[in-house]
Scaffold this active site. Structure first.
Site, PDB file in Angstrom:
ATOM      1  N   TYR A  89       0.852  -1.191   0.000  1.00 47.58           N
ATOM      2  CA  TYR A  89       0.000   0.000   0.000  1.00 47.58           C
ATOM      3  C   TYR A  89       0.885   1.237   0.000  1.00 47.58           C
ATOM      4  O   TYR A  89       1.863   1.326   0.742  1.00 47.58           O
ATOM      5  CB  TYR A  89      -0.902  -0.009   1.224  1.00 47.58           C
ATOM      6  CG  TYR A  89      -1.692   1.266   1.421  1.00 47.58           C
ATOM      7  CD1 TYR A  89      -2.870   1.481   0.721  1.00 47.58           C
ATOM      8  CD2 TYR A  89      -1.255   2.259   2.302  1.00 47.58           C
ATOM      9  CE1 TYR A  89      -3.602   2.653   0.895  1.00 47.58           C
ATOM     10  CE2 TYR A  89      -1.978   3.426   2.482  1.00 47.58           C
ATOM     11  CZ  TYR A  89      -3.146   3.620   1.776  1.00 47.58           C
ATOM     12  OH  TYR A  89      -3.854   4.781   1.938  1.00 47.58           O
ATOM     13  N   HIS A  90       0.525   2.246  -0.814  1.00 48.66           N
ATOM     14  CA  HIS A  90       1.327   3.461  -0.975  1.00 48.66           C
ATOM     15  C   HIS A  90       0.773   4.577  -0.093  1.00 48.66           C
ATOM     16  O   HIS A  90      -0.334   5.064  -0.311  1.00 48.66           O
ATOM     17  CB  HIS A  90       1.310   3.898  -2.444  1.00 48.66           C
ATOM     18  CG  HIS A  90       2.447   4.794  -2.825  1.00 48.66           C
ATOM     19  ND1 HIS A  90       2.731   5.967  -2.158  1.00 48.66           N
ATOM     20  CD2 HIS A  90       3.377   4.694  -3.810  1.00 48.66           C
ATOM     21  CE1 HIS A  90       3.774   6.549  -2.713  1.00 48.66           C
ATOM     22  NE2 HIS A  90       4.195   5.796  -3.710  1.00 48.66           N
ATOM     23  N   GLY A  91       1.530   4.996   0.923  1.00 52.12           N
ATOM     24  CA  GLY A  91       1.120   6.105   1.764  1.00 52.12           C
ATOM     25  C   GLY A  91       1.314   7.431   1.063  1.00 52.12           C
ATOM     26  O   GLY A  91       1.875   7.512  -0.041  1.00 52.12           O
ATOM     27  N   SER A 156       4.015  -0.848  -5.890  1.00 50.63           N
ATOM     28  CA  SER A 156       2.712  -0.431  -5.367  1.00 50.63           C
ATOM     29  C   SER A 156       1.815  -0.143  -6.566  1.00 50.63           C
ATOM     30  O   SER A 156       1.986   0.884  -7.231  1.00 50.63           O
ATOM     31  CB  SER A 156       2.837   0.823  -4.504  1.00 50.63           C
ATOM     32  OG  SER A 156       1.556   1.299  -4.151  1.00 50.63           O
ATOM     33  N   GLU A 162      -2.763   6.503  -5.582  1.00 53.44           N
ATOM     34  CA  GLU A 162      -3.096   6.046  -4.240  1.00 53.44           C
ATOM     35  C   GLU A 162      -2.479   6.961  -3.185  1.00 53.44           C
ATOM     36  O   GLU A 162      -3.110   7.270  -2.160  1.00 53.44           O
ATOM     37  CB  GLU A 162      -2.587   4.617  -4.049  1.00 53.44           C
ATOM     38  CG  GLU A 162      -3.069   3.931  -2.800  1.00 53.44           C
ATOM     39  CD  GLU A 162      -2.776   2.446  -2.863  1.00 53.44           C
ATOM     40  OE1 GLU A 162      -3.605   1.716  -3.433  1.00 53.44           O
ATOM     41  OE2 GLU A 162      -1.702   2.025  -2.390  1.00 53.44           O
TER      42      GLU A 162
END
Length: 309
Positions: A89-91, A156, A162
């Protein structure tokens, strides 16, 4: 004057840590250039000749991770000894991923190549740093070569979209991307899901505005700045790998991920198959380890929670 001063102070507080991270990244890049010149080092940036520099960089970022986010890494035993594809998951700022790379190198002396958005390669002054840390554009051919040479490769699928437009609900924005699954099948390697707890509580972006979304879609450039930088607890979890199966197709591989994440079988049928894809495996990690929606105060208090250790 008072109002202006308060406004400027608020802006500085909101963006101070993200700007500090950018400063440290460029400081790291300058240090590498000095090291290369002083050592007259012309070797391949991915070769062992750069390990001393990589260790120094990793030690600095690991210290930053420990001090600012009490960083923990769990599930390293799930990484294969050989090649594999990490999906994460890409913050808003992928600083958690930088922490992961640093600790992986310090613990295992292992380099994970990172697929990055083309935007990253347009940033001035970072070319040597990107090469030494194994950042690649991520074409199918490059990924296959890296996997053939025994590297871990991370990606990602949500990428910049995202990062910019997801929020504290941790919605994955992968669209219909499944290229990484095809690469995994072609290279005959496992896929490993990964997720960092509280990454959106540490760094966020402003609520989506239609104008900024349209601007991104037309330019593929990040016009929505991240803010925050609160010292919340970060824990990166590496999930169980999905092994390569020579008798499975790309669509069946995606379906296998759906079944293993305990989603209803109806999800695996028809048009839903392509829209959900492999993201359900990462969603399973999010559901297991993340309070939804994310809560900043809870994430801060977790710095004092010893149970997970």
């Amino acid at each position: 004057v008072i109002i202006a001063s308060l406004t400027i102070s608020a802006i500085l507080v909101f963006f101070l840590v993200p700007l500090t991270i950018v400063f440290f990244i460029y400081l790291t890049s300058i240090s590498l250039l000095i090291y290369q010149r002083n050592s007259e080092l012309e070797a391949d940036p991915l070769s062992n000749a750069w390990d001393r520099a990589r260790k120094t960089i990793a030690s600095f970022w690991d210290m930053f991770a420990r001090i600012w986010h009490g960083y923990e890494l769990h599930g390293v035993e799930n990484l294969p000894e050989g090649p594999g594809i990490l999906v994460y998951y890409h913050g808003a700022i992928p600083i958690d991923y930088l922490y992961f790379l640093s600790r992986l190198f310090l613990w295992k002396k292992r380099l994970c190549l990172s697929v990055a958005d083309h935007f990253v390669f347009r940033l001035p002054g970072l070319q040597l740093l990107l090469r030494v840390t194994g950042v690649i554009p991520g074409t199918r051919e490059e990924c296959l070569v890296a996997l053939k040479n025994g590297y871990l490769v991370s990606i990602s699928p949500g990428g910049l979209r995202e990062a910019l437009f997801s929020d504290e609900t941790y919605q994955l924005m992968w669209g219909n991307r499944k290229g990484f699954a095809q690469v995994a099948l072609d290279a005959k390697v496992p896929i490993i899901p990964m997720y960092t707890q509280n990454v959106r509580e540490g760094y966020r972006t402003f609520k989506e505005r239609r104008f900024f979304r349209q601007l991104y879609e037309s330019t593929r450039l990040p016009f929505t700045p991240p803010y925050g930088g609160l010292p919340v607890k970060f824990r990166t979890y590496i999930g169980e790998p999905i092994p390569y199966d020579p008798n499975i197709t790309t669509e069946e591989l995606v379906e296998k991920w759906l079944y293993r994440s305990s989603m209803h079988k109806q999800v695996c049928k028809g048009k839903f198959l392509f829209s959900f894809q492999t993201k359900i495996a990462v969603q399973a990690l999010i559901r297991k380890h993340q309070t939804l929606p994310g809560n900043i105060w809870k994430a801060l208090l977790e710095r004092f929670d010893k149970r997970h250790k």
